[in-house]
Motif scaffolding. Sequence first.
Motif, mmCIF file in Angstrom:
data_model
loop_
_atom_site.group_PDB
_atom_site.id
_atom_site.type_symbol
_atom_site.label_atom_id
_atom_site.label_comp_id
_atom_site.label_asym_id
_atom_site.label_seq_id
_atom_site.Cartn_x
_atom_site.Cartn_y
_atom_site.Cartn_z
ATOM 1 N N ASP A 304 0.705 -0.963 0.155
ATOM 2 C CA ASP A 304 0.099 0.204 -0.487
ATOM 3 C C ASP A 304 0.957 1.421 -0.015
ATOM 4 N N GLU A 305 0.526 2.789 -0.013
ATOM 5 C CA GLU A 305 0.676 3.421 0.365
ATOM 6 C C GLU A 305 2.301 3.861 1.303
ATOM 7 N N TYR A 306 2.165 3.418 2.334
ATOM 8 C CA TYR A 306 2.968 3.122 2.948
ATOM 9 C C TYR A 306 4.022 1.845 2.357
ATOM 10 N N LEU A 307 3.943 1.541 2.054
ATOM 11 C CA LEU A 307 4.636 0.774 1.533
ATOM 12 C C LEU A 307 4.468 -1.110 2.280
ATOM 13 N N ARG A 308 3.595 -1.406 2.690
ATOM 14 C CA ARG A 308 3.271 -2.613 4.022
ATOM 15 C C ARG A 308 2.568 -3.760 2.732
ATOM 16 N N THR A 309 2.908 -5.039 3.066
ATOM 17 C CA THR A 309 2.243 -5.635 2.528
ATOM 18 C C THR A 309 1.011 -5.819 2.190
ATOM 19 N N SER A 310 0.753 -7.277 2.284
ATOM 20 C CA SER A 310 -0.892 -8.188 3.175
ATOM 21 C C SER A 310 -0.707 -8.134 4.011
ATOM 22 N N ALA A 311 0.143 -8.978 4.548
ATOM 23 C CA ALA A 311 1.097 -9.056 5.923
ATOM 24 C C ALA A 311 0.867 -7.832 6.589
ATOM 25 N N PRO A 312 -0.391 -7.241 7.790
ATOM 26 C CA PRO A 312 0.059 -5.929 8.227
ATOM 27 C C PRO A 312 1.821 -5.926 9.115
ATOM 28 N N HIS A 313 2.659 -6.578 9.494
ATOM 29 C CA HIS A 313 3.587 -6.365 9.788
ATOM 30 C C HIS A 313 4.950 -6.795 9.138
ATOM 31 N N ILE A 314 4.159 -6.693 7.656
ATOM 32 C CA ILE A 314 5.613 -6.748 7.037
ATOM 33 C C ILE A 314 5.644 -5.517 6.503
ATOM 34 N N PHE A 315 6.378 -5.284 5.226
ATOM 35 C CA PHE A 315 7.051 -3.904 4.410
ATOM 36 C C PHE A 315 7.947 -4.224 3.498
ATOM 37 N N ALA A 316 7.954 -3.927 2.032
ATOM 38 C CA ALA A 316 8.634 -4.211 1.219
ATOM 39 C C ALA A 316 8.935 -2.789 0.941
ATOM 40 N N ALA A 317 10.361 -3.159 -0.138
ATOM 41 C CA ALA A 317 11.142 -1.299 -0.747
ATOM 42 C C ALA A 317 11.455 -1.951 -1.840
ATOM 43 N N GLY A 318 11.661 -0.812 -2.590
ATOM 44 C CA GLY A 318 13.061 -1.499 -3.993
ATOM 45 C C GLY A 318 12.044 -1.888 -5.003
ATOM 46 N N ASP A 319 13.116 -2.147 -5.385
ATOM 47 C CA ASP A 319 12.897 -3.415 -7.025
ATOM 48 C C ASP A 319 11.916 -4.660 -6.902
ATOM 49 N N ILE A 320 11.703 -5.001 -5.993
ATOM 50 C CA ILE A 320 10.725 -6.231 -5.332
ATOM 51 C C ILE A 320 9.470 -5.265 -5.491
ATOM 52 N N THR A 321 8.598 -4.338 -4.966
ATOM 53 C CA THR A 321 7.196 -3.496 -5.289
ATOM 54 C C THR A 321 7.090 -3.390 -6.489
ATOM 55 N N GLY A 322 8.584 -3.273 -7.564
ATOM 56 C CA GLY A 322 7.865 -3.028 -9.089
ATOM 57 C C GLY A 322 7.442 -1.653 -8.598
ATOM 58 N N HIS A 323 7.912 -0.699 -8.565
ATOM 59 C CA HIS A 323 7.969 0.374 -8.903
ATOM 60 C C HIS A 323 8.941 1.238 -9.316
ATOM 61 N N LEU A 324 9.134 2.335 -9.114
ATOM 62 C CA LEU A 324 10.149 3.268 -10.677
ATOM 63 C C LEU A 324 11.406 2.079 -9.635
ATOM 64 N N MET A 325 12.188 1.137 -10.803
ATOM 65 C CA MET A 325 13.389 1.168 -11.027
ATOM 66 C C MET A 325 14.873 1.583 -10.921
ATOM 67 N N LEU A 326 15.080 2.634 -9.517
ATOM 68 C CA LEU A 326 16.450 2.846 -9.674
ATOM 69 C C LEU A 326 17.298 3.252 -7.887
ATOM 70 N N VAL A 327 18.246 3.484 -8.140
ATOM 71 C CA VAL A 327 18.559 3.386 -6.633
ATOM 72 C C VAL A 327 17.999 4.513 -5.918
ATOM 73 N N PRO A 328 17.836 5.545 -5.987
ATOM 74 C CA PRO A 328 17.524 6.950 -5.554
ATOM 75 C C PRO A 328 15.565 6.678 -4.792
ATOM 76 N N GLN A 329 15.308 5.676 -5.186
ATOM 77 C CA GLN A 329 14.115 5.672 -5.279
ATOM 78 C C GLN A 329 14.070 3.952 -4.151
ATOM 79 N N ALA A 330 15.128 3.550 -4.350
ATOM 80 C CA ALA A 330 14.987 2.229 -3.935
ATOM 81 C C ALA A 330 15.324 2.994 -2.153
ATOM 82 N N VAL A 331 16.445 3.692 -2.671
ATOM 83 C CA VAL A 331 16.994 4.745 -0.730
ATOM 84 C C VAL A 331 15.479 5.052 -0.312
ATOM 85 N N GLN A 332 15.098 5.775 -0.554
ATOM 86 C CA GLN A 332 13.835 6.644 -0.087
ATOM 87 C C GLN A 332 12.520 5.913 -0.164
ATOM 88 N N GLY A 333 12.493 4.726 -1.210
ATOM 89 C CA GLY A 333 11.501 3.477 -0.479
ATOM 90 C C GLY A 333 11.657 2.599 1.164
#
Length: 485
Positions: A304-333
């Motif tokens: 979701d917008e908080y980078l929370r997965t469908s398991a509420p205690h697990i988050f995800a960031a970077g290329d694994i989310t399919g968002h813009l796949m670049l280093v600054p965006q991975a760091v921000q995520g």
Amino acid sequence: MLTALARYGDHHMTDVLVIGAGPAGAAAALRSADLGARTALVTSAAFGGMAANDGPVPVRALAHAGRLLRDARQLDQYGITISEPVLDYSRLLGRVREIVGDVRTNSSLRRQIDSLGVTIHERAGVARFVDPNSIETRSGLRLSADKIIICTGGVSRRLPIPGFELTCTHSDAWGLTSVPPSMLVVGAGATGMQVASIFNAFGSRVQLFEAGPRILATEDADISVAAAAALRQSGIAVHEAFGAIEAFEKSATGVRMIFTKDGCRFDAEASLVVVATGWAAETSELNVAAAGIELNQRKFVKVDEYLRTSAPHIFAAGDITGHLMLVPQAVQGGWTAATNAVTGPTMPLADQVSPMGSFTEPEYAQAGLTEAKARESHDIVTSIVHFDVTTRTLIDGRTFGFCKLITDRKSCKVIGCHVIGERAVDIAEVAAIAIAAGMRVDDLAQIPLAYPTYGGILARAAVMAAGQLGLGVGWANQLERQSGG
Ligand SMILES: Cc1cc2nc3c(=O)[nH]c(=O)nc-3n(C[C@H](O)[C@H](O)[C@H](O)COP(=O)(O)OP(=O)(O)OC[C@H]3O[C@@H](n4cnc5c(N)ncnc54)[C@H](O)[C@@H]3O)c2cc1C
Ligand SMILES: NC(=O)c1ccc[n+]([C@@H]2O[C@H](COP(=O)([O-])OP(=O)(O)OC[C@H]3O[C@@H](n4cnc5c(N)ncnc54)[C@H](O)[C@@H]3O)[C@@H](O)[C@H]2O)c1
């Protein structure tokens, strides 16, 4: 946390566990520890992830070598005589390894993570979920945590085509002992364009095959057209909308690709085939189902917008989310995911201007909206400055390219910038700052940027746009007459 400790007994239990030590994972671990959480970071390979070890850093080191070869060939134009440069590929790989090591040694991120006491399990083998709070790595390490942040990046997409095992990815560049005499590159996004451009500079006969109607499909359409023309001019055979691949098979000199178009069968052959048809999430090994994590339609981890997965205690960031796949965006995520994991989901992922571009030949870059996107929602003016009339490009003998600025007619704000040619990325980054600041084009035009510079080309495009909008730019009007930039 006490409940969790009791639940997981003797094996390593922590507040936050970050899986994957690329830019997203490193940023997540740093932020989590900075917020006071006991943090562990586990990664299958070396710290730094694909970014430091297999992506931007080493690939750009190869691209730099290509650029040096190009520049060496220009020396004669400036009265300097040397013999034809010769590339020793094995020595180049040695230099690439040295650069990767230097970048790693100088990583301030790693130093900060260490100083905050994060437990790092490097080269621990691939991790997989065994239950919603625990993972186990191939090396037998078992870790549990209250909160988990998945930052495991992606992998080159595999095509379900017979003979696919005969093809390579960009990563195989590190295992070559010499430059292949010929190469087919399949897929003309950022990766394919880099591979084609680099190995063309190194002397391979390169053919580039793109399934879509244009190369660099996420760039402004004018950039795609100019890039394709420049690649052809440099000797690369570019095939857009080439059809569909049927199979790869061994040939006497390497690999043959068989493809069909409009009912006809064709083939192309080279000593090496590199496939760069996209970047996919690597979730099969992670066993995400054991943690109740769902994937989205594109098979990336759904967040979701908080980078929370469908398991509420697990988050995800970077290329694994399919968002813009670049280093600054991975760091921000990574930073955002860790903030939400530790303090509760309150910080949505910020939507920012994301300048991007590639150090290819020719270089290209973008910031903000493409012309087609801008036209969907804005009344716009576009101003284009060609590199064959600007002072700095004439001095440097780099007269191929242009800078296109897109301005909203109503607000007079800069909303997009697209550049191809020398230092395209640097120019687009200045534009990104103007876009992020919500700057009016006449204000941009009047900043006395140094002369003669590549940044000055942007100022000249701004003067042109201001003229089209009937805005006064005072002294800056002279830029138009002086070949600004
Ligand atoms: C050829 C190429 C060039 C690029 N050039 C640029 C560029 O110039 N500029 C730019 O901004 N971006 C560039 N990118 C994109 C950029 O590299 C990625 O967006 C970025 O690396 C994503 O960071 P990440 O942390 O999500 O994943 P990664 O950097 O991929 O790191 C993921 C980490 O997770 C580990 N891992 C994976 N699975 C597991 C598992 N199951 N258990 C434990 N660990 C695991 C991996 O070993 C790795 O260390 C490029 C990409 C490619 C392919
Ligand atoms: N900034 C950089 O220098 C840089 C470099 C490399 C990658 N990246 C990032 O990594 C991500 C992945 O990039 P990428 O280039 O690997 O993937 P991509 O998805 O950007 O491009 C893949 C290309 O392959 C084409 N394609 C798909 N299937 C095909 C087929 N069967 N035959 C021929 N062509 C086919 C697609 O139309 C597309 O043009 C991107 O988000 C990119 O931003 C950035």
